[in-house]
Design an enzyme around this catalytic site. Structure first.
Site, PDB file in Angstrom:
ATOM      1  N   PHE A 140       0.843  -1.194   0.000  1.00 36.64           N
ATOM      2  CA  PHE A 140       0.000   0.000   0.000  1.00 36.64           C
ATOM      3  C   PHE A 140       0.888   1.258   0.000  1.00 36.64           C
ATOM      4  CE2 PHE A 140      -2.362   3.250   2.507  1.00 36.64           C
ATOM      5  CZ  PHE A 140      -3.326   3.524   1.546  1.00 36.64           C
ATOM      6  N   GLN A 141       0.605   2.151  -0.908  1.00 39.79           N
ATOM      7  CA  GLN A 141       1.358   3.409  -1.048  1.00 39.79           C
ATOM      8  C   GLN A 141       2.843   3.193  -1.309  1.00 39.79           C
ATOM      9  OE1 GLN A 141       0.109   6.037   2.219  1.00 39.79           O
ATOM     10  NE2 GLN A 141      -1.506   6.766   0.860  1.00 39.79           N
ATOM     11  N   LYS A 176      10.023   3.223   6.428  1.00 41.68           N
ATOM     12  CA  LYS A 176       9.428   3.556   7.716  1.00 41.68           C
ATOM     13  C   LYS A 176      10.153   2.868   8.882  1.00 41.68           C
ATOM     14  CE  LYS A 176       4.999   4.087  10.021  1.00 41.68           C
ATOM     15  NZ  LYS A 176       3.547   3.879   9.958  1.00 41.68           N
TER      16      LYS A 176
END
Ligand SMILES: Cc1ncc(C[n+]2csc(CCOP(=O)(O)OP(=O)(O)O)c2C)c(N)n1
Lengths: 178, 559
Positions: free
Chosen positions: B109-110, B159
């Protein structure tokens, strides 16, 4: 990517004219090959062959690039390569003062015994090696200038080449100061 | 220390005062680390504007501007601004979040391969894979962005690398093995340049954006005054030389001044300084510079001979090259007289074209508006532009007096650049009035930055020359497609006064020159952003004009 076309042949049987070899030392890390090849595409440089492999220094790879274009374009190619931050050193090699080799593997149809012996003969003359023989085919390894490989290929073409793989040119300047 | 904390500390150590950005899932740790940090974060309404703001900030500060975005759509929204900065050699450091390392390559996702996307439009794109790499990566990013020929650098941080902890070392100095930007000019080449210049009877200086980037304003002026030669600029170089100077002739090129385009083809020696011979500036490469000697000074060796073969190349920072050149020249020649046949020719051409080129017959025109703006804006005021006719009118009719106070998206030609860039400039120079010379189409693209201008107290003036059209495209359709308009009418265009007011800014419509004068004065006094909506005639064309694919000699002077 690593396709090779025939360099122009000079009188001494050496590639001449507009054929250039560029040698680059690049950081040995992911993404570098992409940056270099993407530069060629984005700047519209026409590359014949590019080889990449490790060097005597663990963290550097050497790229050998051959191209058939004019001097101005090659100069610009070198300057643009130099701008890439992962490219540590680039130079155009002086062909007369450079050793260069390409390796080709050529698989041919060879059913008749006479055909086989002819091919083996040619391979010997070209200082090639027979790598594999099957019932119906022969695979030969030829090393040398792209010219020499072309010459061999032309010689055996009529037997029917079923597969051919070339590495592209590898090159080093002669002498110590490299 | 976490990777995110290390990032913010490293940015603080680089002296970063302002960051333009917008958070998301993949950069939450970075935003968390921003809490309590000694930097100002400006929340944008679209990431494209964040990169333009960072660019505008950089062009005024002459150090890197910084923008943040999350992964995927956040990162791709930055790309237009990054590509714009790349085309104009502006130092921008863009920091994007990325999906965690173990998700990379899984179409998470993304997830976008932003390194791959950014490769052709950045000087470099980093992806630190462990937190301990971050301090050095940031240091390298700034070094690469700001040194040599400046440009954008991307730092994409997964992240989990932001959250992971490591022992951090912040280097004072770094070296990048494959990167050695040249700075000192080669003296022997400068000597050869001197010979060519002294031999020339009709020499000309063509100053480009490199003069502005290196801040070589005083050196350029010293050279021009020593030689007493006309100075033209490229569009990117507009404002490298005071345009009210007796030797100035303004920009050449597609929408350059007629007299500048004319004189440069009459010259016998061109001294191109920090200019890259772009097609927009010189027209046809094969035609330009024929029969002249060309001296080219540039910091980027790859610019030498790229578009134009030259007689002498001086590679290095143009400020230091110019210093050396002026020193050598002043030993060889006394200060020259302000009268010469060549300078008389300059006057003659200016005179001729000022009589030939007629203004569009209307009370309020682009030209008159811009002259009025110049009259009322202090010399040090900063001006940015959007793209289109508005930009070209600014090129022609707005004289830049204080060097380095004008900039535009000249390389990529990005509509929507000028307004956010003006906000970035205002953040860099809060006490200077900043004006974005805009067209309605361009302003429409990033007008949501009005929110930023108002809420973050960065009041700028949008000087909106409103023709209810994608004017430049309409002009091309008039000229080259027999007035067959297609896709250029801005039907139901919004009321820009109301738009401004909706955001809490000031909106003023100026329908006459008197109203315009009042509006500019009010905007200059205002402490919120002001949009001055100036309705102009949709049929007003920009002239002179060098059609694409033609040479400067084929310039079309009037409609
Ligand atoms: C992002 C982007 N899309 C499209 C273009 C092509 N383009 C160049 S000028 C122009 C028209 C600009 O219109 P406007 O901003 O109203 O200015 P005007 O020409 O009317 O002054 C367009 C569409 C562009 N330069 N940038």
């Amino acid at each position: 990517m690593a396709t090779t076309t025939t360099p122009q042949t000079g009188t001494a049987g050496q590639p001449k004219g507009n054929w250039y070899i560029v040698s680059a030392l690049v950081e040995n890390k992911p993404g570098v090959l992409f940056r270099v090849t993407n530069l060629f595409r984005a700047r519209n440089f026409n590359i014949e062959s590019i080889t990449v492999g490790s060097t005597e220094q663990q963290d550097l790879s050497r790229m050998t690039i051959t191209t058939n274009s004019d001097e101005k374009t090659v100069e610009q190619l070198i300057k643009q390569l130099r701008k890439l931050i992962d490219v540590v050193e680039v130079k155009m090699l002086d062909i007369d003062n450079t050793v260069y080799r390409e390796l080709a593997l050529i698989k041919m149809k060879a059913v008749e015994p006479s055909t086989r012996s002819e091919i083996i003969n040619y391979a010997t003359i070209f200082r090639g090696n027979i790598l594999d023989i099957g019932k119906e085919n022969i695979t030969v390894e030829i090393t040398g200038s792209p010219d020499k490989i072309d010459a061999f290929k032309n010689l055996v073409e009529h037997y029917g080449i079923s597969q051919l793989a070339r590495t592209g040119v590898l090159a080093l300047q002669r002498g110590l100061d490299n | 220390m976490s990777g995110a904390k290390a990032l913010i500390s490293a940015l603080e150590k680089e002296g970063v005062e302002v960051i333009f950005g917008l958070p998301g899932g993949a950069n939450l740790p970075i935003y968390d680390a921003l809490v309590g940090a000694n930097v100002r974060h400006i929340l944008v309404r679209h990431e494209q504007s964040a990169s333009h703001m960072a660019d505008g900030y950089a062009r005024i500060k002459r150090k890197a501007g910084v923008c943040f975005a999350t992964s995927g759509p956040g990162a791709t929204n930055l790309v237009t601004g990054i590509a714009t900065a790349y085309a104009d050699s502006s130092p921008v450091v863009a920091v994007t979040g990325q999906v965690p390392l173990n998700m990379i390559g899984k179409d998470a996702f993304q997830e976008t391969d932003i390194i791959g996307v950014a490769n052709p439009c950045t000087k470099y794109a980093f992806q630190p894979r462990s937190p301990a790499e971050i301090p050095e990566t940031v240091k390298k990013a700034f070094y690469i962005a700001e040194s040599g020929r400046p440009g954008p650098v991307l730092v994409d941080i997964p992240k989990d690398v932001q959250t992971a902890e490591a022992e951090m070392k912040f280097p004072d100095l770094i070296k990048v093995r494959g990167y050695n930007p040249s700075t000192e000019a080669d003296l022997s080449e400068v000597g050869r340049a001197v010979e060519l210049i002294l031999k020339a009877e009709k020499p000309i200086i063509m100053a480009g954006g490199g003069v502005i980037l290196s801040g070589a304003f005083a050196e350029l002026q010293a050279l021009a005054e020593l030689l007493m030669v006309p100075v033209v600029t490229t569009f990117k170089g507009k404002g490298a030389f005071p345009e009210n100077h007796p030797l100035a002739m303004g920009p050449i090129g597609m929408h350059g001044h007629a007299e500048a385009n004319k004189i440069i083809i009459e010259a016998d020696c061109i001294l191109a300084i920090g200019a890259r011979f772009s097609d927009r500036s010189v027209g046809r490469f094969d035609e330009f510079g024929k029969g002249m000697s060309i001296i080219h000074m540039d910091i980027d060796p790859a610019e030498i001979g790229k578009n134009k073969s030259v007689d002498v190349a001086i590679v290095g920072d143009v400020k230091s090259s110019l210093k050396t050149l002026v020193k050598l020249l002043s030993k060889k020649i006394p200060k020259r007289a302000s009268e010469s046949p060549w300078l008389r020719r300059r006057k003659e051409l200016i005179q001729y074209f000022s009589e030939t080129i007629k203004d569009y017959p209307r009370d309020i025109t682009a030209k008159k508006s811009l002259k009025k703006l110049r009259e009322l804006l202090p010399a040090k005021g900063i001006v940015t532009t959007e793209v289109g006719q508005c930009q070209m009118w600014a090129s022609l009719h707005f004289d830049v007096i204080a060097p380095g106070t004008f900039f535009s998206s000249t390389g990529l030609g990005t509509m929507g650049f000028g307004f956010p860039a003006s906000i970035g400039a205002k953040a860099a120079a809060p006490n200077v009035p900043v004006v974005d010379i805009a067209g309605d189409g361009s302003f429409n693209m990033t007008e949501n930055s009005l929110a930023v201008s108002v809420l973050d107290k960065l009041p700028v003036i949008v000087f909106l020359m409103n023709n209810y059209m994608l004017g430049m495209v309409a002009q091309w359709q008039r000229t080259f497609y027999g007035r067959r308009y297609s896709g250029v009418h801005q039907h139901n265009c919004p009321d820009y006064v109301k738009i401004a007011e909706a955001y809490g800014a000031q909106g003023i419509r100026a329908q006459s020159m008197t109203e315009l004068e009042k509006a500019i004065k009010s905007a200059l006094k205002s402490d919120v952003a002001t949009v001055i909506d100036i309705p102009i005639d949709p049929d007003e064309d920009v002239y002179p004009f060098v059609a694409p694919g033609t040479g400067l000699k084929d310039m079309i002077v009037g409609g």
